[in-house]
Design a protein around this motif. Structure first.
Motif, short mmCIF file in Angstrom:
data_model
loop_
_atom_site.label_atom_id
_atom_site.label_comp_id
_atom_site.label_asym_id
_atom_site.label_seq_id
_atom_site.Cartn_x
_atom_site.Cartn_y
_atom_site.Cartn_z
N ASP A 1 0.85 -1.20 0.00
CA ASP A 1 0.00 0.00 0.00
C ASP A 1 0.88 1.25 0.00
O ASP A 1 2.06 1.20 0.38
CB ASP A 1 -0.99 -0.01 1.17
CG ASP A 1 -0.38 -0.51 2.47
OD1 ASP A 1 0.87 -0.67 2.52
OD2 ASP A 1 -1.12 -0.73 3.44
N CYS B 1 2.41 5.20 9.01
CA CYS B 1 2.08 3.77 9.07
C CYS B 1 3.13 2.93 8.35
O CYS B 1 3.02 1.72 8.30
CB CYS B 1 0.69 3.51 8.48
SG CYS B 1 -0.09 2.01 9.13
N GLU C 1 -5.17 2.56 1.48
CA GLU C 1 -5.44 1.52 2.49
C GLU C 1 -6.04 2.15 3.73
O GLU C 1 -6.89 1.56 4.39
CB GLU C 1 -4.14 0.77 2.84
CG GLU C 1 -4.35 -0.45 3.73
CD GLU C 1 -4.55 -0.11 5.19
OE1 GLU C 1 -5.32 -0.83 5.87
OE2 GLU C 1 -3.97 0.88 5.67
N GLU C 2 -5.59 3.37 4.06
CA GLU C 2 -6.02 4.00 5.31
C GLU C 2 -7.50 4.38 5.29
O GLU C 2 -8.10 4.64 6.33
CB GLU C 2 -5.16 5.22 5.64
CG GLU C 2 -3.69 4.91 5.90
CD GLU C 2 -3.45 4.14 7.20
OE1 GLU C 2 -4.42 3.93 7.95
OE2 GLU C 2 -2.29 3.75 7.44
N HIS D 1 3.42 -5.94 6.41
CA HIS D 1 3.31 -4.64 7.07
C HIS D 1 4.42 -4.48 8.09
O HIS D 1 4.70 -5.39 8.85
CB HIS D 1 1.96 -4.51 7.76
CG HIS D 1 1.51 -3.08 7.91
ND1 HIS D 1 2.25 -2.14 8.59
CD2 HIS D 1 0.43 -2.43 7.43
CE1 HIS D 1 1.62 -0.97 8.53
NE2 HIS D 1 0.51 -1.12 7.83
N HIS E 1 3.98 2.86 5.10
CA HIS E 1 3.69 2.36 3.75
C HIS E 1 4.80 2.72 2.77
O HIS E 1 4.95 2.06 1.74
CB HIS E 1 2.33 2.88 3.28
CG HIS E 1 1.17 2.43 4.13
ND1 HIS E 1 -0.14 2.73 3.85
CD2 HIS E 1 1.13 1.67 5.27
CE1 HIS E 1 -0.93 2.20 4.79
NE2 HIS E 1 -0.18 1.57 5.66
ZN ZN Z 1 -0.72 0.53 7.40
#
Ligand code: ZN
Ligand code: ZN
Length: 416
Positions: A74, A108, A143-144, A171, A110
């Motif tokens: 992502d 996050c 994705e978020e 992830h 990504h």
């Molecule tokens: Zn994430």
């Protein structure tokens, strides 16, 4: 020519983009796919990019393209102001869907996912004589929002490209760098995002008797919702009810006409989902009624994510492959995470098995010290924190390795 992966990661980290706005990121990805000689298409599900490496086994033209392995990364970032203090920290800003100017950060990780996948693709292209089959590299937007994979599916990603025999994704997390966490079965929770609008009657702040106050209604609702998990769910089960946003009113002497709550709900399966949703609805409606509301509250589902369920057999194979590649004990079971993911739509919609794993990005020494002091929760920043940043190495190299090992496990060995 080889990709300078560290420079690529730092560049992506400095230039984070919000969900469905990942145009620069997509451009960087496209440039590298082009240089690697990988066929690709852009604009899949708005800003997604899909690359395909076809490597059929020599002399087996009739057997088609061989196993089709999807590798998913992502791309989007979050409206968070970075406070890591890193010299490559983001100072970027963007416009959120309301048109509000917000700070933007890859909080996050990504950016790490994108860099690792490009690194893995380079390695897989360079070692084409050692495997056969088809690799589909899926660079997914948003994705978020829990919306990117469905946007790509709606745009025909499953029909325009070879359909997966397996979907793989990873992830980065605050596990110690060097470790991998993967769990057979439910790896991540299902989740719903709801917006609840409580309807009152507005009026003058000095004359509450003439109004139905949605601020009091909202306050009572928020408190009562907390009793779902504390009083109504079996303590041995997992459920989360979070009210992450509450908005009402503009001025102290005006009682507003409505209040808005935004809820994030989490559960391990569809059965628990139905139970929690029923309880939320019951409480929201009952609190409105208790306040004397003339109109029932409006409940809207903003997004709905299925649980992320790892295929048992494929997870066992991959765990063995990781332990063989990185040493016994590298892989641990991190338990079910209450976070949610939209990666599993690709597997659900195609009927293919999924394995989604976590790899560590926390400084191992800092992690060990925090663990010894019992302060991991406080001292090790998690995803979405303004302090979250994986240590660049060994995280990046391992993220490349894990994808290469995983892809190779499910691709075929060429026949002579
Ligand atoms: Zn994430
Ligand atoms: Zn996230």
């Amino acid at each position: 020519m080889t990709i300078d992966l560290e420079a690529l990661y730092i560049d992506l980290h400095r230039h984070p983009e919000l969900s469905f706005q990942e145009t620069r990121t997509a451009g960087v990805i496209a440039k590298h796919l082009e240089e690697l000689g990988i066929e690709f298409e852009e604009g899949i599900g708005r800003t997604g990019v899909v690359g395909v490496i076809r490597n059929p086994s020599a002399g087996s033209a009739e057997s088609g393209d061989g196993p089709v392995v999807w590798l998913r990364a992502d791309m989007d970032a979050l409206p968070v102001e970075e406070r890591t203090g890193l010299d490559y920290a983001s100072t970027a800003h963007g416009l959120d869907p309301n048109g509000t100017d917000v700070p933007v950060m890859h909080a996050c990780g990504h950016d790490m996912h994108v860099a690792a996948l490009l690194g893995a693709l380079e390695r897989l292209v360079a070692t084409k004589e050692q495997w056969s089959g088809t690799i589909v590299a899926v660079f997914q937007p948003a994705e978020e929002y829990g919306a990117g994979s469905q946007a790509m599916i709606a745009d025909g990603v499953l029909d325009r490209f070879p359909r997966p025999d397996i979907v793989l994704g990873q992830h980065v997390t605050p596990l110690p760098a060097g470790t991998i966490g993967v769990r057979s079965g439910t790896q991540m929770a299902a989740s719903d995002g709801l917006t609840v609008t409580l309807l009152g009657r507005g009026g003058h702040g000095s004359r509450p008797q003439a109004t139905i106050d949605p601020v009091v209604m909202a306050a009572a609702t928020v408190m009562r919702l907390q009793t779902i998990v504390s009083r109504e769910i079996d303590p041995r089960d997992v459920a989360v009810v979070t009210v992450g946003s509450i908005h009402a009113g503009l001025k102290n002497n005006i009682i507003p006409a409505e209040a808005k709550l935004e809820l994030s709900l989490r559960y391990p399966d569809d059965e628990a989902r139905a139970v929690v949703l029923e309880k939320v609805e019951r409480i929201v409606r009952a609190e409105a009624q208790a306040s004397g509301a003339e109109d029932p509250p409006v409940i809207v589902t903003d997004h709905s994510l299925p649980p992320t369920i790892n295929d048992v057999e494929a997870t066992a194979r991959l765990t063995l492959a990781f332990d063989t590649a990185f040493g016994a004990g590298t892989v641990m079971d991190p338990g079910m995470f209450t976070g949610s993911e939209d990666v599993s739509w690709f597997a659900r919609e195609s009927g293919a098995p999924l394995v989604f794993w976590f790899w560590g990005g926390a400084d191992p020494e800092a992690f060990a010290a925090a663990q010894a002091a019992g302060t991991v929760e406080r001292d090790i920043p998690t995803n979405h924190s303004p302090y979250f940043a994986p240590v660049l190495q060994p995280t990046l190299n391992q993220g490349v390795e894990t994808l290469v090992v995983a892809a190779r496990e499910f691709l075929a060995v060429p026949t002579a």
